[in-house]
Design a protein around this motif. Sequence first.
Motif, PDB file in Angstrom:
ATOM      1  N   CYS A   6       0.817  -1.240   0.025  1.00 18.89           N
ATOM      2  CA  CYS A   6      -0.062  -0.087   0.016  1.00 18.89           C
ATOM      3  C   CYS A   6       0.876   1.321  -0.229  1.00 18.89           C
ATOM      4  N   HIS A   9       1.732   1.517  -3.694  1.00 18.19           N
ATOM      5  CA  HIS A   9       0.484   1.377  -4.526  1.00 18.19           C
ATOM      6  C   HIS A   9      -0.847   1.902  -3.778  1.00 18.19           C
ATOM      7  N   PRO A  10      -0.569   3.005  -3.579  1.00 19.19           N
ATOM      8  CA  PRO A  10      -1.778   3.570  -2.549  1.00 19.19           C
ATOM      9  C   PRO A  10      -3.143   3.714  -3.127  1.00 19.19           C
ATOM     10  N   GLU A  11      -3.134   3.914  -4.466  1.00 17.70           N
ATOM     11  CA  GLU A  11      -4.243   3.835  -5.035  1.00 17.70           C
ATOM     12  C   GLU A  11      -5.089   2.624  -5.459  1.00 17.70           C
ATOM     13  N   THR A  12      -4.307   1.386  -5.081  1.00 14.01           N
ATOM     14  CA  THR A  12      -4.950   0.144  -5.603  1.00 14.01           C
ATOM     15  C   THR A  12      -5.734  -0.283  -4.317  1.00 14.01           C
ATOM     16  N   LEU A  13      -6.827  -0.446  -4.514  1.00 18.48           N
ATOM     17  CA  LEU A  13      -7.652  -0.979  -3.496  1.00 18.48           C
ATOM     18  C   LEU A  13      -8.483  -2.431  -3.915  1.00 18.48           C
ATOM     19  N   PRO A  87     -12.635   1.473   0.741  1.00 17.22           N
ATOM     20  CA  PRO A  87     -12.269   2.694   0.258  1.00 17.22           C
ATOM     21  C   PRO A  87     -12.626   3.787   1.362  1.00 17.22           C
ATOM     22  N   ARG A  90     -10.028   3.663   4.480  1.00 16.83           N
ATOM     23  CA  ARG A  90      -9.135   3.932   3.987  1.00 16.83           C
ATOM     24  C   ARG A  90      -8.703   5.261   3.622  1.00 16.83           C
ATOM     25  N   GLN A  91     -10.035   6.123   3.248  1.00 19.89           N
ATOM     26  CA  GLN A  91      -9.775   7.509   2.956  1.00 19.89           C
ATOM     27  C   GLN A  91      -9.818   8.333   4.139  1.00 19.89           C
ATOM     28  N   ARG A  94      -6.446   8.137   5.952  1.00 15.88           N
ATOM     29  CA  ARG A  94      -5.434   8.974   5.084  1.00 15.88           C
ATOM     30  C   ARG A  94      -5.616  10.286   5.469  1.00 15.88           C
ATOM     31  N   THR A 206      -0.593   5.589   6.056  1.00 17.14           N
ATOM     32  CA  THR A 206      -1.142   5.915   4.841  1.00 17.14           C
ATOM     33  C   THR A 206      -1.185   7.503   4.815  1.00 17.14           C
ATOM     34  N   THR A 209      -2.426  12.233  -1.054  1.00 23.38           N
ATOM     35  CA  THR A 209      -1.392  12.804  -2.024  1.00 23.38           C
ATOM     36  C   THR A 209      -1.278  14.279  -2.026  1.00 23.38           C
TER      37      THR A 209
END
Length: 239
Positions: A6, A9-13, A87, A90-91, A94, A206, A209
């Motif tokens: 992660c 590849h932080p956008e690979t969910l 998602p 995770r958001q 972040r 995490t 960006t």
Amino acid sequence: MSRYFCHDHPETLQLATRVLEARPGAVLLAENPFYPGGGGQLPDHGLLRWSDGEVEVDTFESIDGRLWTRLKQPLEIAGEVEAAVDPDFRQMMRELHTDLHILNALVFQAFDGALVTGVQMNADGTARIDFDLPDADNDRLRALEPAINDAIRQNLPVTESYIELDQAYDEKGLLRSRSVAPPPTGDGLIRVIEIAGLDRQACGGTHLTATGASRPVRILKIENKGRHNRRIRIGLDMG
């Protein structure tokens, strides 16, 4: 530790992967997109799916440097699977982690390099961070809220890099915790998170960006925790 998928590849969910080893209620995946938790950040929520069904992910366990995924049911899975990170959760993590870095930077600058003594992010969109601030004026701390939200509105880029462990200890202000530091990678590197023009510090969590992807933040409460500690509680504007 090895570098987490992660981080790179932080956008690979959602990830097609396979089970390398299994025991009832736990699997070792060939590639694992989940953040396992650490540094006050909660582990990712999510699912494993396969041809016959799906199961919720529970927790994570590092054994001999390998990250096992524990499941909420005592199933024994084999073969190809899809790992799906929640998602929204995770958001939220972040956002909270990035916002704590903003607050940390502001306190570090305004209060003579005050160090962090504890951090915890919560599933309800709140978090707390403790500082070694024996003589702090709580009103001055509370007054940082507009500056936090100004940094969010500026949409500052957030980037990561890796540096040698010795360099991390030599760089003033890079290690902000009084008692712990992020564990180095297997090749002896420390991960560094930088918010452009505002902050640069070692961290294994995490992050966004860019700061503008966060919702506004409120300072909910400031507490005196012993003679030295000040605890600042923040919350995302969930409305």
